[in-house]
Each structure stands twice: as C-alpha cells, then as structure tokens.
Design an enzyme around this catalytic site. Sequence first.
Site, PDB file in Angstrom:
ATOM      1  N   TYR A 111     -46.477 -11.911 -38.591  1.00  0.00           N
ATOM      2  CA  TYR A 111     -46.528 -11.783 -37.139  1.00  0.00           C
ATOM      3  C   TYR A 111     -46.038 -13.010 -36.379  1.00  0.00           C
ATOM      4  CZ  TYR A 111     -49.120  -7.660 -38.417  1.00  0.00           C
ATOM      5  OH  TYR A 111     -49.477  -6.459 -38.966  1.00  0.00           O
ATOM      6  N   ASP A 168     -46.843  -0.478 -49.243  1.00  0.00           N
ATOM      7  CA  ASP A 168     -46.301  -1.774 -49.663  1.00  0.00           C
ATOM      8  C   ASP A 168     -46.232  -1.848 -51.179  1.00  0.00           C
ATOM      9  OD1 ASP A 168     -46.274  -2.476 -46.977  1.00  0.00           O
ATOM     10  OD2 ASP A 168     -48.254  -3.414 -47.063  1.00  0.00           O
ATOM     11  N   GLU A 177     -50.763  -1.071 -51.565  1.00  0.00           N
ATOM     12  CA  GLU A 177     -51.670  -0.368 -50.661  1.00  0.00           C
ATOM     13  C   GLU A 177     -50.874   0.538 -49.741  1.00  0.00           C
ATOM     14  OE1 GLU A 177     -53.767  -2.898 -47.913  1.00  0.00           O
ATOM     15  OE2 GLU A 177     -51.998  -4.123 -47.502  1.00  0.00           O
ATOM     16  N   ASN A 190     -51.015   1.682 -45.746  1.00  0.00           N
ATOM     17  CA  ASN A 190     -51.582   1.352 -44.435  1.00  0.00           C
ATOM     18  C   ASN A 190     -51.501   2.591 -43.552  1.00  0.00           C
ATOM     19  OD1 ASN A 190     -51.936   0.378 -41.763  1.00  0.00           O
ATOM     20  ND2 ASN A 190     -51.230  -1.652 -42.374  1.00  0.00           N
TER      21      ASN A 190
END
Length: 314
Positions: A214, A255, A271, A273
Amino acid sequence: MTLPKLHVAVLMGGWSNERPVSLMSGEGVAKALEERGHKVTRIDMGRDVAQRLAEAAPDVVFNALHGSPGEDGSIQGMMDLMGLTYTHSGMVTSVIAIDKELTKQALVPHGIPMPGGRIVETSEIHQRDPLERPYVLKPVNEGSSVGVAIVTQDSNVGNPISRDAKGPWQEFDRLLAEPYIRGRELTTAVLGDKALMVTELKPKGGFYDFESKYTDGMTEHVCPAEIPDEITQACLDLALRAHRLLGCKGCSRTDFRWDDERGIEGLFVLETNTQPGMTPLSLVPEQAKHLGISYADLVEQIIAEALADKEAAK
C-alpha cells in the site's frame, strides 16, 4: 451492463489493522458510484453500524471493509439478520476464507496445493522453532500480509525467537507456521465466475508485506505476469476453483507462491481474499483495467451480482 439508479451504502473503515486501506477502497467506490449517478451513503463503521444502516435503508450495501469484523462473517451475519442485500461473499464463506487453517481444510482435500505447516501457540516459539528454518509465521485471521514474518537462519530475532524481538508473536496468541517457499509472488483475481489474469508482484524490499502493498513505488506489478503459459493457466484454474469451492461472490483474489525451479510442482495457493482492495494500488482494479473493464464498471459488476443473487433467492 446498465444498472438502474440505486441508493448504495458504502461500508468502510472499521477498527481492524486494515482500516486505512478500507477507507481508501470505500472512498474510491463511493466516488465511482456518484459519477455514475447513484445515490451514495458513506458509512465509516462504528459500534452503531446496524442503526446507521437501518436509517440509510439502501438498495444495496457495498462492503468495502477489510479484516475483522468486516471480512470475517460478523458483519455479513448482521446484514443477513437485517435483510440487507450486500456485495461480496456471505457469512459462511467469510468465516472460512479469513481463517487460513479452515481455508486449507476446505481446499486441500479437493486437490488445491497449499503449503503444509501447523498452528502454534505463540509461547511455543520462544522455546523452540515450530518448523525447520526458513519458515513463515503469520496470524491465522488477518489479511494484507499483516503480521507476517519470515524466520531464516540469519534472522535477527534470535534462536529461539526472543520475546523482545519485533514480530507477530508480540500481537497474536496463536500463529500459523508454514514452510518458506522460495520464488515468486503471483496473484489472480476472479470477477463473477471468471478468472481475470495473473500479476507478478516484485517488492523492492524483498518481501510483499503490508507496507509494500500500500505504499506507492514499493512494489512493481508485472501485469500480465511474464511466466510460462502452463503456470498462467494453472493460476487461473486454481483461483477459479478456490473461488467456487469457498462459495465466494462478487470478486475474490487468490495469492500464490511459485518456486520457479520446480515448475508446476512449485506452485502453491497461499490464501483467497474475499474482499480484495479497491484502492488505486489494488490488484483487482488493475487486472480489470488490463481487460478493458473500467473501475466504475468493476464496481457496478460487483453490485449487479449481489442484486442478481437476491433475485435468485426469492
């Protein structure tokens, strides 16, 4: 695709570690909807969220929350009880997908390759390593690489890990320990019932952590990924299978870690999301854009699926 003009409540913020990202996602969604002529009520989730949603009485809620309790089934269960229509996955899917151990139990029996490992009490790791180094420690119920640590032979955390060393063991009572998989970070978005494409993530700091995700300029996105066709197709297939097996709705992002020295045998799902970011640096909008789907169209497609599911349930 043309949506009727709607009243959309955009649910964002909250109190998880991912609050800043959620606020960025929510604001982007709200602006896109307003530009399309929809009425938008922005709701920064607090303890009065049920009252505020009831007062708004929207046609649909766009769930732009990340982390708990917005992504773990809590808010979904509340909205189910209130009879609200909302985007993304429902309660049961959310409960499973945010829990990395439950996700493995749901996917691995169906042939989805995931790393091994086990849940450990944090107190254990200060006595001995749970796995042979190098290994990864991560919270069981967090997203966006929050609290992930890679423990190597030359880590400066001590051996065994010191209680004073900075890491997830200072924040969480239970952690998931997994073998470290060398190689490359890949990710694939699914929109509706279609896998979009594969992006490779090349963090400049060596690890795709929360800051790398981010902070502008911290990670290079190679989209589409420059990988063999066999790996691309495997990522697309596995992401779509995970999306379906977990019962995801709207969009999801799976991912991967790929050990490129092992070929297809080195590809592992990390995982899935259920509420991927919708910020300017987020991966789902980026993949959609490469396929000619604008940000506003992406938002409206996610809403359209929520409305279609509501109609189908009648």
